[in-house]
Design an enzyme around this catalytic site. Sequence first.
Site, PDB file in Angstrom:
ATOM      1  N   HIS A 198       0.786  -1.201  -0.138  1.00  0.00           N
ATOM      2  CA  HIS A 198      -0.084  -0.092  -0.161  1.00  0.00           C
ATOM      3  C   HIS A 198       0.605   1.155   0.195  1.00  0.00           C
ATOM      4  O   HIS A 198       0.336   2.395  -0.463  1.00  0.00           O
ATOM      5  CB  HIS A 198      -0.835  -0.074   1.015  1.00  0.00           C
ATOM      6  CG  HIS A 198      -1.999  -0.960   1.336  1.00  0.00           C
ATOM      7  ND1 HIS A 198      -1.950  -2.244   1.761  1.00  0.00           N
ATOM      8  CD2 HIS A 198      -3.254  -0.866   0.745  1.00  0.00           C
ATOM      9  CE1 HIS A 198      -3.032  -2.846   1.221  1.00  0.00           C
ATOM     10  NE2 HIS A 198      -3.809  -2.224   0.924  1.00  0.00           N
ATOM     11  N   ASP A 220      -4.719  -5.898  -7.853  1.00  0.00           N
ATOM     12  CA  ASP A 220      -4.856  -5.325  -6.490  1.00  0.00           C
ATOM     13  C   ASP A 220      -5.208  -3.874  -6.744  1.00  0.00           C
ATOM     14  O   ASP A 220      -5.182  -3.457  -7.775  1.00  0.00           O
ATOM     15  CB  ASP A 220      -3.707  -5.607  -5.757  1.00  0.00           C
ATOM     16  CG  ASP A 220      -4.004  -5.553  -4.205  1.00  0.00           C
ATOM     17  OD1 ASP A 220      -5.231  -5.273  -3.889  1.00  0.00           O
ATOM     18  OD2 ASP A 220      -3.343  -5.975  -3.390  1.00  0.00           O
TER      19      ASP A 220
END
Length: 607
Positions: free
Chosen positions: A252, A325
């Site tokens: 992230h 993702d």
Amino acid sequence: MHRSPSRRAVLASATVAAASATGVVGVTATPAVAHGRDRRLRTIMSKMSVEAKIGQLFVPYFYGTSATTPSQFDQDRNLKELGVRTVAELIAKYHVGGVVYFSGWANNIQDPRQVAELSNGVQRASLALPTPVPSLISVDQEHGANVRIGGGATQLPGAMALGAGRSYSDAWTAARISGTELAALGIHQNFAPVADVNVDPANPVINVRSFGADARDVGRMVAAQVTGYQQVGVVACAKHFPGHGDTGEDSHTGLPVITHSREEWERIDAPPFRAAIAAGVDSVMTAHLQVPALDPSNEPATLSPTILQGVLRDELGFEGVIVTDALNMRGVRTKYGDDRVPVLALKAGADQLLFPPDIAVAYQGVLTAVRSGEISEERLDESVLRILRLKDKAGLLSGSPYVSPKEVDRVVGARGHRIAAARIAERTTTLLVNEGRTLPLRRGRQKLLVVGASPAFPTDATRSTVPELAAAFEALGYRTTHLATGPAPDAAKIDEAVAAARGRDAVVVTTDNVGATSAQRTLVARLLATGVPVIHLAVRNPYDIAHLGGVRASLAAYCWTEVELRAAARVIAGRVEPRGRLPVPVQRADDPAEVLFPTGYGLSYDD
């Protein structure tokens, strides 16, 4: 204590999970049936404009609890970030093939009835398009530490807890319960199960979201859950390919590098994905990380044709939908702009483009690539056909996509589901230390103090661990007080906890991600010094015990949700036997070459 070899040697000893060992084999359509289905789907696709086809690839987020009438606050956020007021307008503008729900920040989820009506609103907007195709609505409902749908829905143990239960039947049952409730809510794609093998205790992003550190067992659990979800009509998604279990960096916020050799990848990372594919998994999610042994160019896996087309499709034989993702994550945005990332993902072999940070920029980027010939319409059609196959398999193209409020009331949070979840959770709690038979606690009106770290519930920030655990003990007949000291208690809070412990028959102290310099270590040491029996409960990582010397009773719950806390309380109270076994090794904090508790370790009250 158990001596172990170096970490490299530990990696080298990971076992291969043969797909046949899962006991689950996927069923595919016969060539004739598949040909007839594809002919029907190509007819639908032939009616789509290029713009509509591109829209089918995208799975964006949005704000609000309603498809058409969000609050002013949600409407303003949609306008600022998406350029539309509602998700219905988002669908109309970009012809998106699906959306993804989030709780909390996106405010998509309040209660089951509301979610079902939101799903119906999304479908009404999708069927109002010039080429009406229902939306494939998605969610990240892994359970355990990563939950989106909370209040009213059945909460189930997460992956590492199920790994501790070591029951493939329980993993299958949990997926069937979760999938049945998601389908009743109008959700037909769940981004689960996690197929990563967590061999790094310091992994900041996977950790308890993984079933464990043994590739064979993880593969069997993954296959069981894939089967459970897809038997009830929900698309499962094995993630994060080619494996995110051995990284100390979060994709992230950065671009992790997996340093496994090709041989290590084959033994450690690949088996769960092979098992998922053998079980017939319908979708696989990519990881935003580099794997030099698979692609020396060091492109993130999401953007690597070598990894997605070469390894996942050609070598592993995966024919389903490849999902990126989230494209807002830093790991995939370090090298290219937001207009190029979705284009490169498609060229690499991806089909669904999840959570673009700017839908207008991403959509225009793909449209420009198609119009210029960089992406051929034939390549575009390949992805759209795969997505339509997924929608057809989920029943969206052969019947009504709408869900019934009565079915929501009957299915979601059903009593039988909750009872099954509680029994499964009881089989996961792991007893690691029990010196002098500190446990189980004596029955009767004993006075307990519950103290320690108190993370908020994943689905309800108004509820947190320490008071909920205290309530669980109260329900079992104990006289209980509680004090939440937080993840980093200061000296005053520790003094307060020590004072509260005096005169108690026992103290239950919860910990959450204890590190070498954590003040939680000081809290536990000070409580031990009072002479009151101290029972330690790790409410997330089972590795916490490595930092806590002198503890005479310690258990691992693997998460802090209500179902796992109640199970832990019942084990501590002796209402049920501890049956969980570690799915990961716990190594010494000061010497990782020494294993304190090996994989498979767990005590019972007869030991």
